[in-house]
Write a protein that holds these residues in place. Structure first.
Motif, PDB file in Angstrom:
ATOM      1  N   VAL A 192       0.681  -0.892  -0.021  1.00  0.00           N
ATOM      2  CA  VAL A 192      -0.213   0.265   0.162  1.00  0.00           C
ATOM      3  C   VAL A 192       0.742   1.465  -0.112  1.00  0.00           C
TER       4      VAL A 192
ATOM      5  N   LEU B  41      -4.227   3.806   4.119  1.00  0.00           N
ATOM      6  CA  LEU B  41      -4.444   3.714   5.522  1.00  0.00           C
ATOM      7  C   LEU B  41      -5.616   3.551   5.861  1.00  0.00           C
TER       8      LEU B  41
ATOM      9  N   ILE C 281       1.915  -4.504   7.020  1.00  0.00           N
ATOM     10  CA  ILE C 281       2.281  -3.793   5.585  1.00  0.00           C
ATOM     11  C   ILE C 281       3.698  -3.591   5.210  1.00  0.00           C
TER      12      ILE C 281
ATOM     13  N   ALA D 252       4.125   1.240   4.121  1.00  0.00           N
ATOM     14  CA  ALA D 252       3.341   2.083   3.183  1.00  0.00           C
ATOM     15  C   ALA D 252       4.385   3.677   2.401  1.00  0.00           C
TER      16      ALA D 252
ATOM     17  N   TRP E 157       0.832   9.939   7.747  1.00  0.00           N
ATOM     18  CA  TRP E 157       1.200   8.749   7.258  1.00  0.00           C
ATOM     19  C   TRP E 157       1.697   8.959   8.731  1.00  0.00           C
TER      20      TRP E 157
ATOM     21  N   ILE F 266      -0.594   5.050  10.472  1.00  0.00           N
ATOM     22  CA  ILE F 266       0.304   4.059  10.371  1.00  0.00           C
ATOM     23  C   ILE F 266       0.659   3.629  12.300  1.00  0.00           C
TER      24      ILE F 266
ATOM     25  N   CYS G 227       3.786  -4.747   9.950  1.00  0.00           N
ATOM     26  CA  CYS G 227       5.200  -3.712   9.141  1.00  0.00           C
ATOM     27  C   CYS G 227       6.664  -4.236   9.462  1.00  0.00           C
TER      28      CYS G 227
END
Length: 280
Positions: free
Chosen positions: A141, A146, A163, A167, A179, A183, A193
């Motif tokens: 992504v 998100l 993730i 991202a 962001w 996140i 992540c």
């Protein structure tokens, strides 16, 4: 340092049917990459295993990487691709889930214009098949995804999600918000992540140290659910190499107070259910 897992790497062959990327525009990686190339790139570090991730949105690529993984001991898990919107997607997922080393699927969301594509009802049968077989979702992504990913995680709490590439924040411009908050919200939902792919989000000539604010935030937000990946050989587009990115990530995470055992071993081993020679 005795335990090391690369949670995100690729192999490809330009001659594989359906291969579309990289192209000649990405000259430095427009060639075949296989296990022998990885061994050379690792340069003697004690790599115990890798997670081999699909690179093409085709069934043929998934079949190719799975076949390669079966004869490549260093590959401990594979993340494949399935057209989740296809009518036969549930059957395909059930068949793939029975293949040794297949651990997850990765729809290439970054290339889909519809940011909410993953939320459409037509995907429910495929997602139910993923849930039933215990497959993980690698979320490829961008920051625009998100908020959607948070809704998806709440709707599908039994599908483990990681993730990819944090991202892909706009590291070239040192952009942190929104962001940073979005996140962190996903971390609070229990997602994992990957500390991977950030070097290729930087501008040419930027140093790895400029990623420090991102690394510090990811360490705080995800803790033991943050895993390191090389994103090799895509990493080569940044002018960096496998060994240098490993060393820089280890140094940046240590400065942020992170635990290298979780980052370079534990998080990926637990998330993907890896069977490694050293596993307890």
């Amino acid at each position: 340092m005795t335990r090391l897992v690369d949670a995100h790497q690729h192999f490809w062959s330009l001659g594989t049917a359906g291969h579309s990327w990289p192209t000649t525009d990405e000259a430095v990686i427009h060639k075949d990459f296989g296990p022998d190339d990885l061994v050379s790139a690792v340069a003697g570090l004690p790599l115990a295993g890798t997670v081999l991730v699909q690179s093409q949105p085709t069934d043929r690529d998934t079949d190719w990487v799975l076949a390669l993984a079966q004869r490549t001991p260093i590959v401990r898990a594979v993340v494949g691709w399935v057209d989740l919107s296809a009518a036969d997607a549930p059957d395909r997922i059930l068949a793939l889930a029975a293949v040794p080393k297949l651990r997850g699927l990765r729809p290439m969301l970054q290339a889909i214009e519809d940011t909410d594509w993953l939320m459409q009802d037509t995907l429910v049968p495929a997602l139910e098949a993923m849930q039933a077989t215990g497959l993980r979702l690698d979320a490829l992504v961008q920051p625009r995804h998100l908020p959607m990913l948070a809704r998806f995680a709440e709707r599908w709490p039994d599908i483990p999600i990681v993730i990819d590439h944090a991202a892909k924040p706009d590291a070239a411009k040192a952009t942190l918000d929104p962001w940073r908050g979005e996140i962190a919200a996903l971390a609070a939902l229990g997602l994992h992540c990957k500390l991977s792919g950030l070097r290729t989000e930087q501008a040419p000539g930027q140093q790895a140290d400029a990623l420090s604010p991102y690394v510090e935030h990811l360490v705080r937000a995800f803790g033991s659910r943050l895993m390191w990946g090389s994103d090799w050989p895509v990493l080569l587009l940044s002018g960096d190499g496998w060994r240098r990115w490993h060393d820089d990530a280890r140094r940046l995470v240590a400065a942020a107070g992170g635990d290298p055992d979780h980052l370079f071993w534990g998080a990926a081993t637990r998330f993907y259910g890896l069977e490694t020679d050293d596993a307890a």
